[in-house]
Every structure is written in C-alpha cells, then in structure tokens.
Scaffold this motif. Structure first.
Motif, PDB file in Angstrom:
ATOM      1  N   THR A  35      -3.779   7.781 -12.224  1.00 38.82           N
ATOM      2  CA  THR A  35      -5.022   9.104 -12.051  1.00 38.82           C
ATOM      3  C   THR A  35      -4.554   9.505 -11.560  1.00 38.82           C
ATOM      4  OG1 THR A  35      -6.446   8.203 -10.914  1.00 38.82           O
ATOM      5  CG2 THR A  35      -6.005   7.343 -10.159  1.00 38.82           C
ATOM      6  N   HIS A  79     -11.984   1.468 -11.251  1.00 35.57           N
ATOM      7  CA  HIS A  79     -11.452   2.691 -11.151  1.00 35.57           C
ATOM      8  C   HIS A  79     -12.501   3.494 -11.795  1.00 35.57           C
ATOM      9  CE1 HIS A  79     -10.315   1.231 -15.093  1.00 35.57           C
ATOM     10  NE2 HIS A  79      -9.763   0.547 -14.856  1.00 35.57           N
ATOM     11  N   LEU A  80     -11.655   4.579 -12.739  1.00 34.76           N
ATOM     12  CA  LEU A  80     -12.908   5.462 -13.471  1.00 34.76           C
ATOM     13  C   LEU A  80     -14.258   5.333 -13.899  1.00 34.76           C
ATOM     14  CD1 LEU A  80     -13.837   8.930 -13.263  1.00 34.76           C
ATOM     15  CD2 LEU A  80     -12.692   8.930 -15.513  1.00 34.76           C
ATOM     16  N   ARG A 136     -13.015  11.373 -25.356  1.00 29.75           N
ATOM     17  CA  ARG A 136     -14.555  12.065 -26.410  1.00 29.75           C
ATOM     18  C   ARG A 136     -13.781  12.615 -27.177  1.00 29.75           C
ATOM     19  NH1 ARG A 136     -15.669   8.583 -22.156  1.00 29.75           N
ATOM     20  NH2 ARG A 136     -17.444  10.007 -21.300  1.00 29.75           N
ATOM     21  N   SER A 158     -10.829   7.850  -7.793  1.00 32.15           N
ATOM     22  CA  SER A 158     -10.561   6.602  -7.742  1.00 32.15           C
ATOM     23  C   SER A 158      -9.915   5.939  -7.523  1.00 32.15           C
ATOM     24  CB  SER A 158      -9.861   7.018  -9.989  1.00 32.15           C
ATOM     25  OG  SER A 158      -8.986   5.973 -10.205  1.00 32.15           O
ATOM     26  N   TYR A 181      -2.792   2.459 -15.345  1.00 32.98           N
ATOM     27  CA  TYR A 181      -2.574   3.853 -16.686  1.00 32.98           C
ATOM     28  C   TYR A 181      -2.779   4.347 -15.808  1.00 32.98           C
ATOM     29  CZ  TYR A 181      -5.884   6.317 -20.067  1.00 32.98           C
ATOM     30  OH  TYR A 181      -5.638   6.812 -21.389  1.00 32.98           O
ATOM     31  N   TYR A 221      -3.024  15.786 -16.079  1.00 30.38           N
ATOM     32  CA  TYR A 221      -3.718  14.478 -16.098  1.00 30.38           C
ATOM     33  C   TYR A 221      -4.478  14.453 -17.744  1.00 30.38           C
ATOM     34  CZ  TYR A 221      -5.972   9.957 -15.901  1.00 30.38           C
ATOM     35  OH  TYR A 221      -6.492   8.456 -15.852  1.00 30.38           O
ATOM     36  N   HIS A 261     -12.610  -1.775 -22.794  1.00 28.52           N
ATOM     37  CA  HIS A 261     -12.040  -0.395 -23.020  1.00 28.52           C
ATOM     38  C   HIS A 261     -12.603  -0.471 -24.176  1.00 28.52           C
ATOM     39  CE1 HIS A 261     -11.052   4.239 -23.405  1.00 28.52           C
ATOM     40  NE2 HIS A 261     -10.879   3.696 -21.663  1.00 28.52           N
ATOM     41  N   TYR A 293     -14.640  12.308 -12.314  1.00 27.53           N
ATOM     42  CA  TYR A 293     -14.167  12.475 -11.110  1.00 27.53           C
ATOM     43  C   TYR A 293     -14.992  12.693  -9.564  1.00 27.53           C
ATOM     44  CZ  TYR A 293      -9.858  10.628 -13.481  1.00 27.53           C
ATOM     45  OH  TYR A 293      -9.567  10.253 -13.611  1.00 27.53           O
ATOM     46  N   TYR A 323       2.461   1.355 -23.513  1.00 25.92           N
ATOM     47  CA  TYR A 323       3.510   1.355 -22.764  1.00 25.92           C
ATOM     48  C   TYR A 323       4.781   0.901 -23.052  1.00 25.92           C
ATOM     49  CZ  TYR A 323      -0.815   1.157 -19.726  1.00 25.92           C
ATOM     50  OH  TYR A 323      -2.323   1.122 -18.628  1.00 25.92           O
TER      51      TYR A 323
HETATM   52  O1  FEC Z   1      -9.311   6.428 -12.522  1.00 23.02           O
HETATM   53  C1  FEC Z   1      -8.510   6.910 -13.573  1.00 23.02           C
HETATM   54  O2  FEC Z   1      -8.907   7.292 -12.910  1.00 23.02           O
HETATM   55  C2  FEC Z   1      -7.815   5.995 -14.808  1.00 23.02           C
HETATM   56  C3  FEC Z   1      -9.064   5.062 -15.689  1.00 23.02           C
HETATM   57  C4  FEC Z   1      -8.556   5.137 -16.872  1.00 23.02           C
HETATM   58  C5  FEC Z   1      -8.093   3.625 -17.491  1.00 23.02           C
HETATM   59  C6  FEC Z   1      -8.205   3.449 -19.092  1.00 23.02           C
HETATM   60  C7  FEC Z   1      -7.941   2.460 -19.503  1.00 23.02           C
HETATM   61  C8  FEC Z   1      -7.365   2.364 -21.104  1.00 23.02           C
HETATM   62  N1  FEC Z   1      -7.797   3.272 -21.748  1.00 23.02           N
HETATM   63  C9  FEC Z   1      -7.664   3.171 -22.768  1.00 23.02           C
HETATM   64  C10 FEC Z   1      -7.897   3.855 -24.309  1.00 23.02           C
HETATM   65  C11 FEC Z   1      -7.913   5.191 -24.362  1.00 23.02           C
HETATM   66  C12 FEC Z   1      -7.969   5.926 -25.776  1.00 23.02           C
HETATM   67  C13 FEC Z   1      -8.269   7.355 -24.963  1.00 23.02           C
HETATM   68  C14 FEC Z   1      -8.049   7.617 -23.930  1.00 23.02           C
HETATM   69  C15 FEC Z   1      -8.924   8.476 -22.771  1.00 23.02           C
HETATM   70  C16 FEC Z   1      -8.839   8.077 -21.738  1.00 23.02           C
HETATM   71  C17 FEC Z   1      -9.552   9.776 -20.656  1.00 23.02           C
HETATM   72  C18 FEC Z   1      -9.145   9.208 -19.485  1.00 23.02           C
HETATM   73  C19 FEC Z   1      -9.129   8.000 -19.337  1.00 23.02           C
HETATM   74  N2  FEC Z   1      -8.616   7.584 -21.136  1.00 23.02           N
HETATM   75 FE1  FEC Z   1      -7.956   4.786 -20.969  1.00 23.02          FE
HETATM   76  N3  FEC Z   1      -8.602   4.700 -18.956  1.00 23.02           N
HETATM   77  C20 FEC Z   1      -9.036   5.611 -18.588  1.00 23.02           C
HETATM   78  C21 FEC Z   1      -9.150   6.953 -18.017  1.00 23.02           C
HETATM   79  N4  FEC Z   1      -8.212   5.902 -23.498  1.00 23.02           N
HETATM   80  C22 FEC Z   1     -10.468   9.874 -18.018  1.00 23.02           C
HETATM   81  C23 FEC Z   1      -9.329  11.245 -21.025  1.00 23.02           C
HETATM   82  C24 FEC Z   1     -11.425  11.231 -21.320  1.00 23.02           C
HETATM   83  C25 FEC Z   1     -11.885  10.428 -21.958  1.00 23.02           C
HETATM   84  O3  FEC Z   1     -11.124  10.560 -23.439  1.00 23.02           O
HETATM   85  O4  FEC Z   1     -12.696   9.729 -21.531  1.00 23.02           O
HETATM   86  C26 FEC Z   1      -8.347   8.666 -25.723  1.00 23.02           C
HETATM   87  C27 FEC Z   1      -6.938   9.221 -25.529  1.00 23.02           C
HETATM   88  C28 FEC Z   1      -6.697  10.456 -26.851  1.00 23.02           C
HETATM   89  O5  FEC Z   1      -8.086  12.171 -26.714  1.00 23.02           O
HETATM   90  O6  FEC Z   1      -6.175  10.285 -28.168  1.00 23.02           O
HETATM   91  C29 FEC Z   1      -7.048   5.734 -27.176  1.00 23.02           C
HETATM   92  C30 FEC Z   1      -7.297   2.132 -23.585  1.00 23.02           C
HETATM   93  C31 FEC Z   1      -7.377   0.828 -21.475  1.00 23.02           C
HETATM   94  C32 FEC Z   1      -7.432  -0.430 -21.424  1.00 23.02           C
HETATM   95  C33 FEC Z   1      -5.440  -0.699 -21.152  1.00 23.02           C
HETATM   96  C34 FEC Z   1      -5.255   0.305 -19.969  1.00 23.02           C
HETATM   97  O7  FEC Z   1      -6.020  -0.027 -18.980  1.00 23.02           O
HETATM   98  O8  FEC Z   1      -3.918   0.830 -20.400  1.00 23.02           O
HETATM   99  C35 FEC Z   1      -6.995   0.696 -24.907  1.00 23.02           C
HETATM  100  C36 FEC Z   1      -8.322   2.550 -16.403  1.00 23.02           C
END
Ligand code: FEC
Length: 321
Positions: A10, A267-268, A231, A48, A8, A20, A190, A42, A133
């Motif tokens: 960070t 991670h976060l 969010r 992270s 992902y 980011y 997630h 964070y 990806y």
């Molecule tokens: O440690 C770090 O700094 C990064 C931790 C992190 C991981 C992660 C994995 C996944 N995400 C997935 C889907 C979404 C979708 C949105 C989205 C938004 C965020 C935000 C942060 C964040 N994600 Fe994440 N994700 C991590 C962190 N993710 C920060 C922005 C704040 C928030 O909304 O919480 C919404 C995007 C949008 O706004 O359109 C959808 C999925 C995974 C698991 C697969 C992977 O690892 O790729 C699915 C780790």
C-alpha cells in the motif's frame, strides 16, 4: 530457515498513490478521474494499515519460528550479519509498493540465503494473485542468476487452523446478533476478471473456505459474494457483495454478517468496500450489517503461517541453511 512473506502493498503517503496505481496497472498511468477516485477512497478511510500489519506478521512469524527451532543447531563460524536474529529469518516484500518483492529477494541474496520458502498473506490461488507473486520472485531470481532455491506455499484455503481462526471471529459476531438463526452469513473474497477465473479453481477454493466455516458453526443461512472488482472494462466475477445485500433484503433477512475470507488483513478493500460502501448499501436497505474482525497479525493466524512454512521447508533436502 528463510522465509519470504508477501502481501499486496500500500502507498504510505498521498503522493505515492499515483505511482502505486501505475504499478498495479502494469506501468500504465491511471487517468486523472481514476486517480482522483482512488485518492478519495484512501481519504475516506484515513489510510490503509496494510504495511504495518504485514510488517507485524513478518516479525511475529519470525519469532514463532525461532521459538520452535533449536537455536543455532550448528555453531556460527562468522558474523551472522545485521539482518540475522536467529535460525529463522522472515523477509517481507509486497507486490505493488516498497518493500517490493524484488527488493526483498535481493536482500536475501545479499545475505547469502541459499533456500527460502515463500508464503502470501492470501489463502486462495488465482492467476491474478498467487501466480503473480510467484512470477515476481522468479523474475528477480532469474535476474540475479538463481542464487537460491525457492519453494512457495500456493494455497491454504482449507487449513484447519485457518478455518478455526475464521470461525472464532464469526462466533464473536453471533453473540451480537438479535436472531442468529435468522441471519445471513456472507463470505467474501476479491473479485478477479472472468478470463482469469475460467478454470474455476479460485471460486471453488473460496466456496470451500466458506462451507468449512459454515459447517464448523452450523450456520443455517450462508453464501459467498465477491467484492472490490477493479475499475477496468472487462467483466469481473460476481455477484458483488452489494448485489447480494439487495437480494438478502428482498428475501426478508434483517441481519447480515460479512466475513472477508479472502483477506487476512485490514486494508483499503476491507475498510472502504465493506465498512463504507457495503455499510451504506445496508443502511439504504434497512439491513443491519456486521463485519467480522480480520485476522491481521493475531497469534492464531501466525500459527497457521508457521505450520505451512515448516511443512514447505521440509520439502527441501534438509541440509540446513
Ligand atoms: O490497502 C491497500 O492499499 C491495498 C488493498 C488491496 C488489496 C488487494 C488485493 C487483491 N487485488 C486483487 C486483484 C486485483 C486486480 C486489479 C486490482 C486493482 C487494485 C487497485 C487497488 C487495489 N487493487 Fe487489488 N487489492 C488492493 C487494492 N486488484 C487500489 C486499483 C484500483 C481498482 O481497480 O480498484 C486490476 C488491475 C488492473 O487494472 O489490471 C486484478 C486480488 C487481491 C487478493 C489477493 C492479494 O491480496 O494479493 C486477487 C489487499
């Protein structure tokens, strides 16, 4: 053999959080409130460790592949170049920060790579994860005029080595429980927006991982839950892990073990959503909550990646690269 390990990504420093977050939001900067809220998350976890873990996974995967491949099966005719350390080369690129996937793919093209296998440090397929990806790799290959053939490991939610690695770490928690037979085991991944999950493929895969681990250990009480919903105003799949904890408390459970089967790395989303937020929920409810250790760059997870990469590589015409 060439591999692209993806994760992902960070931010490394506080001032990188805004760009980011903007990248995650596909170029739309977050509001000051959303940014402050993410900065606070964070801040609460310190930082992270995801980048270091991804890097360690890449180095160890390269070493594991090199240990199982014949060293230079054909004699080298020219300098192998600064990035070449053996017949297997593992590049790593991340979805939302440096080194971006595009940067890694460009480095591969510069190094003259002709065939590569991609794998993501996320075992379940969804339109908002693995498909994105793939898209990032394909867009860069398109820009570069398709310099290399690419195959992607799409999913490995039921790989026996992955299930065993998870089961071994849940087992560590079983020893810490006061009454293992009376505890609830929650397996999380997630959450994603409902509209990206309509075909049910992601939910079925997460459920299958949980079921296989539960069966391996003969767990009496287990369930799945979702965490880390974004969010955004749209509906995300649930129930959330915090809701599940409320239900567990109402059902009379005193101890809960949570295992983030959707995330191999710390991670976060593990440190904040589980170790901070879910722990606070559990404390309010008077529940004892234990969290299973993540796989990170441990040898058993690296072995799973190695096995998957070798199988995918066999899909090429085996001309050697
Ligand atoms: O440690 C770090 O700094 C990064 C931790 C992190 C991981 C992660 C994995 C996944 N995400 C997935 C889907 C979404 C979708 C949105 C989205 C938004 C965020 C935000 C942060 C964040 N994600 Fe994440 N994700 C991590 C962190 N993710 C920060 C922005 C704040 C928030 O909304 O919480 C919404 C995007 C949008 O706004 O359109 C959808 C999925 C995974 C698991 C697969 C992977 O690892 O790729 C699915 C780790």
């Amino acid at each position: 053999m060439n591999v692209l390990l993806m994760a992902y990504g960070t931010p490394y420093r506080r001032e990188e959080i805004e760009p980011y977050y903007t990248d995650i939001r596909r170029g739309r900067p977050p509001s000051p409130e959303l940014l402050a809220e993410l900065e606070e998350r964070y801040h609460l976890i310190g930082r992270s460790p995801l980048s270091e873990i991804t890097y360690a996974q890449a180095i160890r995967l390269e070493a594991a592949l090199n240990a199982s491949l014949p060293l230079y099966p054909t004699p080298l005719t020219a300098s192998p170049g600064p990035r070449v350390r053996g017949p297997a080369r593992v590049y790593h690129g991340t979805k939302h920060w440096h080194p971006f996937i595009a940067e890694a793919v460009r480095a591969m093209a510069e190094d003259g790579v002709k065939q590569a296998v991609g794998i993501v440090a996320a075992p379940h397929f969804s339109a908002r994860s693995i498909a994105e990806y793939r898209q990032k790799v394909e867009e860069t290959l398109e820009e570069l005029g398709h310099p290399l053939a690419f195959r992607l490991v799409e999913e490995y939610y039921d790989h026996p080595g992955y299930i065993q690695a998870l089961a071994n770490r849940v087992l560590e928690q079983l020893w810490r429980l006061r009454e293992p037979g009376q505890a609830l085991f929650l397996f999380t991944a997630h959450s994603i927006p409902e509209k990206a999950a309509q075909d049910g493929r992601y939910q079925t895969q997460v459920r299958t991982t949980a079921e296989l681990v539960a069966r391996e250990l003969g767990l009496a009480h287990w369930d799945t839950a979702w965490q880390s919903a974004g969010r955004t105003p749209e509906p995300w799949i649930g129930p959330d892990v915090n809701e599940r904890l409320e239900e567990a408390s109402q059902a009379g459970f005193a101890e809960v073990v949570v295992t983030a089967v959707g995330f191999p790395s710390d991670h976060l989303e593990v440190f904040y959503d589980l170790d901070y937020e879910a722990q606070n929920t559990a404390a309010r409810l008077g529940l004892r909550l234990l969290r299973t250790r993540s796989l990170n760059a441990d040898p058993d997870y690296i072995e799973v990646l190695r096995d998957l990469v070798l199988r995918e590589w066999a899909g090429f015409a085996q001309k050697g690269d």
